[in-house]
Structure formats: structure tokens, C-alpha cells
Design a protein around this motif. Structure first.
Motif, PDB file in Angstrom:
ATOM      1  N   GLY A   1      -8.217  -7.567   0.374  1.00  0.00           N
ATOM      2  CA  GLY A   1      -8.927  -6.417   0.909  1.00  0.00           C
ATOM      3  C   GLY A   1      -9.088  -5.350  -0.150  1.00  0.00           C
ATOM      4  N   SER A   2     -10.070  -4.459   0.102  1.00  0.00           N
ATOM      5  CA  SER A   2     -10.328  -3.411  -0.893  1.00  0.00           C
ATOM      6  C   SER A   2     -11.187  -2.322  -0.256  1.00  0.00           C
ATOM      7  CB  SER A   2     -11.070  -4.015  -2.089  1.00  0.00           C
ATOM      8  OG  SER A   2     -12.353  -4.469  -1.661  1.00  0.00           O
ATOM      9  N   GLY A   3     -11.493  -1.302  -1.020  1.00  0.00           N
ATOM     10  CA  GLY A   3     -12.401  -0.264  -0.529  1.00  0.00           C
ATOM     11  C   GLY A   3     -12.170   1.056  -1.232  1.00  0.00           C
TER      12      GLY A   3
ATOM     13  N   SER B   1       0.788  -1.232   0.000  1.00  0.00           N
ATOM     14  CA  SER B   1       0.000   0.000   0.000  1.00  0.00           C
ATOM     15  C   SER B   1       0.829   1.295   0.000  1.00  0.00           C
ATOM     16  CB  SER B   1      -0.981  -0.020   1.176  1.00  0.00           C
ATOM     17  OG  SER B   1      -1.781  -1.184   1.104  1.00  0.00           O
TER      18      SER B   1
ATOM     19  N   GLN C   1       0.854   3.190  -3.136  1.00  0.00           N
ATOM     20  CA  GLN C   1      -0.263   4.135  -3.374  1.00  0.00           C
ATOM     21  C   GLN C   1       0.172   5.547  -3.006  1.00  0.00           C
ATOM     22  OE1 GLN C   1      -4.046   3.526  -1.522  1.00  0.00           O
ATOM     23  NE2 GLN C   1      -3.917   1.311  -1.571  1.00  0.00           N
TER      24      GLN C   1
ATOM     25  N   GLN D   1       2.645  -9.319  -2.570  1.00  0.00           N
ATOM     26  CA  GLN D   1       1.270  -8.833  -2.729  1.00  0.00           C
ATOM     27  C   GLN D   1       1.167  -8.103  -4.067  1.00  0.00           C
ATOM     28  OE1 GLN D   1       0.519  -6.084   0.519  1.00  0.00           O
ATOM     29  NE2 GLN D   1      -0.416  -7.709   1.755  1.00  0.00           N
TER      30      GLN D   1
ATOM     31  N   PHE E   1     -10.091  -1.484   7.023  1.00  0.00           N
ATOM     32  CA  PHE E   1      -8.686  -1.162   6.777  1.00  0.00           C
ATOM     33  C   PHE E   1      -8.600   0.352   6.952  1.00  0.00           C
ATOM     34  CE2 PHE E   1      -9.752  -4.802   4.115  1.00  0.00           C
ATOM     35  CZ  PHE E   1      -8.788  -5.731   4.482  1.00  0.00           C
TER      36      PHE E   1
ATOM     37  N   GLU F   1      -1.051  -4.670  -5.362  1.00  0.00           N
ATOM     38  CA  GLU F   1      -1.909  -3.577  -4.924  1.00  0.00           C
ATOM     39  C   GLU F   1      -2.521  -2.941  -6.158  1.00  0.00           C
ATOM     40  OE1 GLU F   1      -1.631  -2.830  -1.639  1.00  0.00           O
ATOM     41  OE2 GLU F   1      -2.981  -1.095  -1.586  1.00  0.00           O
TER      42      GLU F   1
ATOM     43  N   PHE G   1      -7.233  -1.962  -3.891  1.00  0.00           N
ATOM     44  CA  PHE G   1      -7.350  -3.355  -3.426  1.00  0.00           C
ATOM     45  C   PHE G   1      -5.947  -3.909  -3.231  1.00  0.00           C
ATOM     46  CE2 PHE G   1      -7.292  -3.789  -8.104  1.00  0.00           C
ATOM     47  CZ  PHE G   1      -6.248  -4.681  -8.264  1.00  0.00           C
TER      48      PHE G   1
ATOM     49  N   PHE H   1      -7.114   2.714   5.624  1.00  0.00           N
ATOM     50  CA  PHE H   1      -6.923   3.598   4.460  1.00  0.00           C
ATOM     51  C   PHE H   1      -8.088   3.572   3.481  1.00  0.00           C
ATOM     52  CE2 PHE H   1      -5.405  -0.363   2.652  1.00  0.00           C
ATOM     53  CZ  PHE H   1      -4.733  -0.947   3.730  1.00  0.00           C
ATOM     54  N   VAL H   2      -9.160   2.853   3.815  1.00  0.00           N
ATOM     55  CA  VAL H   2     -10.346   2.853   2.940  1.00  0.00           C
ATOM     56  C   VAL H   2     -11.619   3.054   3.768  1.00  0.00           C
ATOM     57  CG1 VAL H   2      -9.508   1.525   0.948  1.00  0.00           C
ATOM     58  CG2 VAL H   2     -10.270   0.320   2.999  1.00  0.00           C
TER      59      VAL H   2
HETATM   60  N1  DAH Z   1      -2.697  -3.605   2.648  1.00  0.00           N
HETATM   61  C1  DAH Z   1      -3.639  -4.584   3.113  1.00  0.00           C
HETATM   62  C2  DAH Z   1      -2.915  -5.729   3.792  1.00  0.00           C
HETATM   63  O1  DAH Z   1      -1.767  -5.914   3.544  1.00  0.00           O
HETATM   64  C3  DAH Z   1      -4.470  -5.133   1.961  1.00  0.00           C
HETATM   65  C4  DAH Z   1      -5.376  -4.095   1.409  1.00  0.00           C
HETATM   66  C5  DAH Z   1      -6.651  -3.962   1.930  1.00  0.00           C
HETATM   67  C6  DAH Z   1      -4.934  -3.290   0.387  1.00  0.00           C
HETATM   68  C7  DAH Z   1      -7.503  -3.002   1.446  1.00  0.00           C
HETATM   69  C8  DAH Z   1      -5.799  -2.322  -0.110  1.00  0.00           C
HETATM   70  C9  DAH Z   1      -7.080  -2.190   0.418  1.00  0.00           C
HETATM   71  O2  DAH Z   1      -5.446  -1.494  -1.094  1.00  0.00           O
HETATM   72  O3  DAH Z   1      -7.922  -1.250  -0.078  1.00  0.00           O
HETATM   73  O4  DAH Z   1      -3.497  -6.428   4.554  1.00  0.00           O
END
Ligand code: DAH
Length: 366
Positions: free
Chosen positions: A309-311, A192, A195, A229, A269, A231, A333, A271-272
Motif C-alpha cells: 500500500g501507499s499514498g 506505520s 512514521q 514489513q 488507507f 515502511e 508506502f 493515513f493517506v
Molecule cells: N500499514 C499498511 C498495512 O499494514 C500498509 C501501508 C499502506 C503503509 C499504505 C503505508 C501506506 O505507508 O501509505 O496494511
């Protein structure tokens, strides 16, 4: 009067003949034969030189000496001719003696292959590139500010604990975030922060995926301290969660097969907002005709597989990254690449990817 201690021409001639006869069997090829001929009979050859002495010999001896010269010359020429034939014979015999084993199986060269996690990452990149996303990466050693603060993590969020995060002592003379009096570095715990880096350096519209390695102080049969991961981030005017769902449908369809359902489950999360975890319909126990799931071990009998995860990007994150949240909206996400590889290749244990066991890796020839 000829002095007895100085060799006469005939003796010299005999010496040359002996020298020739000694050298001849050593010769192994045509070039050697030619060199030998030049050495004895060439313009400056040793026998030719002796022949020039003929004029100094008393006339009554000339005839005999002339015959001696001719005899030696014939010996040399004949010898060379004979050796030439002999060499041809030898070469033929050698060729005939050579045995070629036509049943011989050469050892196959073992070609290397891409690591399954890396090839999964490349396939994911490919899917998202086709959907119009740029592919970016960021540093593994990240400033805490980008890994947590600007992503709206509270100062006491448990993820910052030593249990989950590898904190790094900054090298001497290196500053972390601006205005931060005690700069702190971490091994990024998720992708993340890419981002943050992207929003700080690019005005919207932004449409990126950021695959890469992340690190957590976590090690058990289903967790590894190092994993990967990917993103996603999409920021523009009027972006909604409907775009997110459509993108996830497209990804799941391209990666696991068309027609699979996707669902959101509300989740948190920092950030969302709203935040959601997303699942895909289990492709392994889905009935092709009815679209129903029978339930299997992979989906723990639920018919759904958790992906990530997402949002919608939290306005606080936009503000921390210099984007006007009254103008722009966006979604993000993130999910694990190893998990995708495990599902895709039916690998039962995460650890197989990191142990470097050739018996495992050889099963992924691409
Ligand atoms: N960064 C989170 C993790 O490592 C995963 C994640 C969740 C990324 C929601 C996202 C998000 O961009 O919107 O667990």
C-alpha cells in the motif's frame, strides 16, 4: 673398630647402584636422564657424597673402594648413555608405528547462515539506502495512539478489533500517550507508527524506511501472527506522487530486475489521501523481448504482482504529528518482507519461514 650394624661404604654404594638401576627404566626423556645423573653423580649427588667418606677409610682399603666407586660411576654413566639411545629408538619406533589415513574425510563443520527473511530485509535496506533513505526501527509494543489514532484511524475502525490486534495490558505504573486517561498498548500491527515517531521527533525533510516485525491476530496458510514489513516515508516541500512512483520503479528495478512496470490501483488507507495499492509487472512470466506477460501461477494469470500500500500522507496525520500540511507534502508506502522473500526465492509457503526446519533453512546459504 667399625660397628657391624652400621653399613660400610661399599654397602652404601651398592644400595645407590640398586636405586639407580631401579630408577633408570622409568625415565622417559632427556630431562629425566639429566635429573638422574644429577641425583647420583652431581655435586650433591648421593654417590659424590659417599666419595667424600673415602678419606676416613683406612689406607689399605682405599684402593679397593676407589675401584668400587669407579665401577659404580661407570655403571651410572653407561646406563644413562644406553637409556638415551634406547629412548631415541623408542621414539623412532613410535613414529614409524603411527598411521596416517590420508583418505580420511573430516566431518565438515556446518556453518550457520542468515535467515532468508532477514537477508531479504537487509537487501531491501540496501536498495533504499542507495536511494538516500535512512533506516529506522521502532518498538514492537506500541501505544495505541501511535499505531492507530495519529494515523487517522477512526475510533471504530475494524482493524482495532480484537480479531486483528493484540492488545497488551500495560505494566503497572507505565503510562501510554499523554493525556490518555486509559492508556492502551498494542503489539504494533504495522510499521506505520514509525512514521508517527519520526515526524514527532524530526522536522522535515524526512526520508526514511522502517523495516521490522509486526503482529496480527491472524493465522492461516497465507497469514502468520508475526511477520515483517518495511515502511517508507518521504516528507518535504513539493513532494508528489511522481516521486513515489519513481522510487517504486527504482526499488522494483534494483530488487527484481530492470524494466519492470509498476502500477497504482486506487485504495483506501486512513493515513493517506489519495491512497493506492501498488503492483509490479510479474517478472516470472514476462517475455524478455516483447515485455509482455504470458500469465503464470505466481501472478494468478494477471501479469501483475501485488506488493503493498501507499499514498500521499493525509493532512490529518501531519497535523497529529506537528507538521504543517500547508507547507509540506509527503508520501508513504508499506509492504510485507516475507512476500518479497517468497517471490525472490520461489518459496511456495509462508510458513516455511517460521518453522525452523533445517532442511528448508539450509537452502539459503548466504
Ligand atoms: N500499514 C499498511 C498495512 O499494514 C500498509 C501501508 C499502506 C503503509 C499504505 C503505508 C501506506 O505507508 O501509505 O496494511
Amino acid at each position: 673398630m667399625a660397628n657391624d650394624s652400621t653399613p660400610n661404604t661399599e654397602d652404601l654404594l651398592r644400595e645407590q647402584q640398586q636405586a639407580f638401576e631401579a630408577a633408570l627404566p622409568e625415565v622417559e626423556d632427556d630431562e629425566g636422564l639429566y635429573a638422574l645423573q644429577v641425583r647420583f653423580l652431581g655435586k650433591k649427588g648421593s654417590i659424590t657424597k659417599l666419595r667424600k667418606l673415602m678419606g676416613k677409610v683406612p689406607p689399605d682399603q682405599r684402593r679397593a673402594l676407589g675401584q668400587a666407586f669407579n665401577a659404580v660411576k661407570q655403571t651410572v654413566e653407561g646406563g644413562i648413555e644406553a637409556r638415551k639411545l634406547e629412548l631415541v629408538e623408542l621414539a623412532r619406533a613410535r613414529e614409524l608405528a603411527r598411521r596416517v589415513d590420508l583418505s580420511f574425510q573430516p566431518q565438515r563443520r556446518r556453518a550457520g547462515s542468515g535467515h532468508p527473511v532477514l537477508s531479504t530485509r537487509r537487501q531491501l535496506e540496501q536498495v533504499f539506502r542507495r536511494l538516500g533513505f535512512d533506516v529506522l526501527d521502532g518498538p514492537h509494543v506500541e501505544v495505541e495512539d501511535y499505531n492507530f489514532d495519529r494515523l487517522n484511524f477512526e475510533p471504530d475502525h475494524p482493524a482495532r478489533d480484537m480479531q486483528d490486534t493484540f492488545f497488551i495490558t500495560p505494566p503497572e505504573g507505565v503510562e501510554a500517550g499523554e493525556g490518555d486517561s486509559s492508556p492502551s498498548f498494542v503489539l504494533r500491527t504495522h510499521t506505520s507508527p514509525v512514521q508517527v515517531r519520526t515526524m514527532l521527533s524530526h522536522p522535515p525533510p524526512i526520508k526514511i524506511v522502517a523495516p521490522g516485525t509486526v503482529f496480527r491476530n491472524d493465522d492461516d496458510p497465507t497469514h502468520s501472527p508475526m511477520f515483517n514489513q518495511i515502511e517508507g516515508l518521504y516528507v518535504d516541500r513539493g513532494v508528489t506522487m511522481a516521486d513515489l512512483k519513481a522510487t517504486l520503479y527504482a526499488f522494483v528495478g534494483a530488487f527484481f530486475g530492470e524494466g519492470l512496470e509498476v502500477r497504482f490501483r486506487p485504495s483506501f488507507f486512513p493515513f493517506v489521501e489519495p491512497g493506492a495499492e501498488f503492483d509490479m509487472q510479474c517478472p516470472f512470466c514476462r517475455d524478455e523481448h516483447t515485455g509482455e506477460n504470458a500469465g503464470c501461477g505466481l501472478c494468478k494469470q494477471t501479469g501483475w504482482i501485488e506488493i503493498g500500500g501507499s499514498g500521499m500522507v493525509h493532512p490529518a496525520v501531519f497535523e497529529a504529528c506537528g507538521i504543517d500540511s500547508s507547507v509540506y507534502t509527503g508520501w508513504a508506502f508499506g509492504f510485507g518482507i516475507e512476500r518479497m522473500a517468497m517471490l525472490r526465492y520461489a518459496v511456495p509457503n509462508l510458513k516455511h519461514f517460521f518453522e525452523g526446519d533445517q532442511r528448508v533453512l539450509e537452502q539459503f546459504p548466504c
